[in-house]
Scaffold this motif. Structure first.
Motif, short mmCIF file in Angstrom:
data_model
loop_
_atom_site.label_atom_id
_atom_site.label_comp_id
_atom_site.label_asym_id
_atom_site.label_seq_id
_atom_site.Cartn_x
_atom_site.Cartn_y
_atom_site.Cartn_z
N ASN A 65 0.83 -1.21 0.00
CA ASN A 65 0.00 0.00 0.00
C ASN A 65 0.86 1.25 0.00
N VAL A 69 1.00 4.24 -2.81
CA VAL A 69 0.84 5.66 -2.46
C VAL A 69 2.04 6.46 -2.94
N LEU A 106 -3.61 14.63 -0.07
CA LEU A 106 -4.15 13.30 0.19
C LEU A 106 -3.04 12.28 0.39
N PHE A 107 -2.10 12.24 -0.56
CA PHE A 107 -1.09 11.18 -0.54
C PHE A 107 0.01 11.41 0.48
N LEU A 110 -1.61 10.31 3.71
CA LEU A 110 -1.75 8.85 3.66
C LEU A 110 -0.39 8.18 3.88
N LEU A 146 -8.12 1.28 5.55
CA LEU A 146 -9.36 1.96 5.14
C LEU A 146 -9.53 3.27 5.91
N SER A 148 -7.20 5.04 7.29
CA SER A 148 -6.16 5.95 6.82
C SER A 148 -6.59 6.66 5.54
N TRP A 149 -7.19 5.91 4.62
CA TRP A 149 -7.69 6.51 3.38
C TRP A 149 -8.80 7.52 3.66
N SER A 152 -7.42 10.74 5.20
CA SER A 152 -6.66 11.50 4.20
C SER A 152 -7.58 12.18 3.20
N ILE A 153 -8.60 11.48 2.75
CA ILE A 153 -9.54 12.04 1.77
C ILE A 153 -10.30 13.21 2.37
#
Length: 322
Positions: A65, A69, A106-107, A110, A146, A148-149, A152-153
């Motif tokens: 993952n 990223v 975002l990244f 993340l 999940l 973490s996503w 971040s989003i």
């Protein structure tokens, strides 16, 4: 003549590193090489983990993952910079700039959260080895990624929407090679107080908080390693987390270096040059750091290459695949 406020902005100008024409080819070649190494290096890790069943563990699930990223992280900024150099243009549309801010934020968040989750995984593996398989079950490590996503989003969406409320002037030159959030806010003609508060709050919560968790995890890990009687046991335990510790140190040290270099000098391009370390160099080095002394990952890469060779032999009908 004072710059006039605009209710709608159509484009920004990315000044990049240098305006000297003779340096553009060098910069293009250098960044294209680093980008390709980053993409192929991290892609190899993803393919190696997916092709070897022995690597279907929480640690390598998090690593694959992180590699994905890192590919997305560099792809947010470098292709646009290369395109601008190739076309001899410094323009990026307002929509494109906001999109770049969204995905970059975002990244990078993340990245931080995944590094924190990986530190927790090493903490459980070394400090609670007998309960590792029970604690780090597929439901938990899938949920950690999940969450973490989602965090971040939501954070990057909030930051991007806060930029949209700002008004700008006709002078819209960004002394950077991508649309960096702080640089855009500094160009605003309206009051960016709320934006600055949000940035500082997010820095403490989403950078300082995970760093505290990582430091605590490794404090407990080192304490557990110190309690192991045999030298071989200590080496095996430490080697299992040395790569991750190196990546965390590289990421945070380069980020801190960017902050100090931009705060300690008035050069317009100093921050852009320093940012290369954590936006390009760190994602490029991560595959080498994780695979350099990792026997399991090396074996996974060997299996991957053997599978590719067999498929190539089958398709082409040759004894050896070139």
């Amino acid at each position: 003549m004072e710059p006039k406020n605009l209710t709608g902005v159509s484009e920004f100008h990315l000044l990049g590193f240098s305006e000297e024409p003779e340096l553009q080819s060098l910069i293009f070649g250098l960044f294209l090489s680093m980008y390709l190494i980053t993409v192929f290096g991290n892609l190899l890790i993803i393919l190696a983990v997916s092709s070897d069943s022995h690597l279907h563990t929480p640690m390598y699930f998090f690593l694959s993952n992180l590699s994905f990223v890192d590919i997305c992280f560099t792809s947010t900024t470098i292709p646009k910079m290369l395109w601008n150099i190739q076309t001899q243009s410094k323009v990026i549309t307002f929509e494109g700039c906001i999109t770049q801010v969204y995905f970059f934020t975002l990244f990078i968040v993340l990245d931080i959260l995944l590094l924190t989750v990986m530190a927790y995984d090493r903490f459980v593996a070394i400090c609670h080895p007998l309960h590792y398989s029970v604690i780090m079950n597929p439901q938990l490590y899938g949920l950690l990624v999940l969450v973490s996503w989602i965090i971040s989003i939501l954070h990057s969406l909030l930051e991007s929407l806060m930029v949209l409320r700002l008004s700008f002037c006709t002078v819209l030159e960004i002394p950077h090679f991508f649309c960096e959030l702080n640089q855009i806010i500094q160009l605003a003609s309206s009051d960016p107080f709320l934006n600055n508060i949000l940035i500082y709050f997010a820095a403490v919560l989403l950078a300082g908080g995970p760093l505290s968790g990582i430091l605590y995890s490794y404090y407990k890990v080192l304490s557990s390693i110190h309690g192991i009687s045999s030298a071989q046991g200590k080496y095996k335990a430490f080697s299992s987390c040395a790569s991750h510790l190196s990546v965390v140190s590289l990421f945070y040290c380069t980020g801190l270096g960017v902050y100090l270099s931009s705060a300690g000098t008035h050069s317009l391009h100093s921050s852009a040059t320093a940012s290369v370390m954590y936006t390009v160099v760190t994602p490029m080095l991560n595959p080498f750091i994780y695979s350099l002394r990792n026997k399991d990952l090396k074996m996974g890469l060997k299996i991957l290459f053997e599978e590719v060779a067999l498929k190539c032999h089958f398709v082409l009908g040759l004894k050896k695949c070139p």
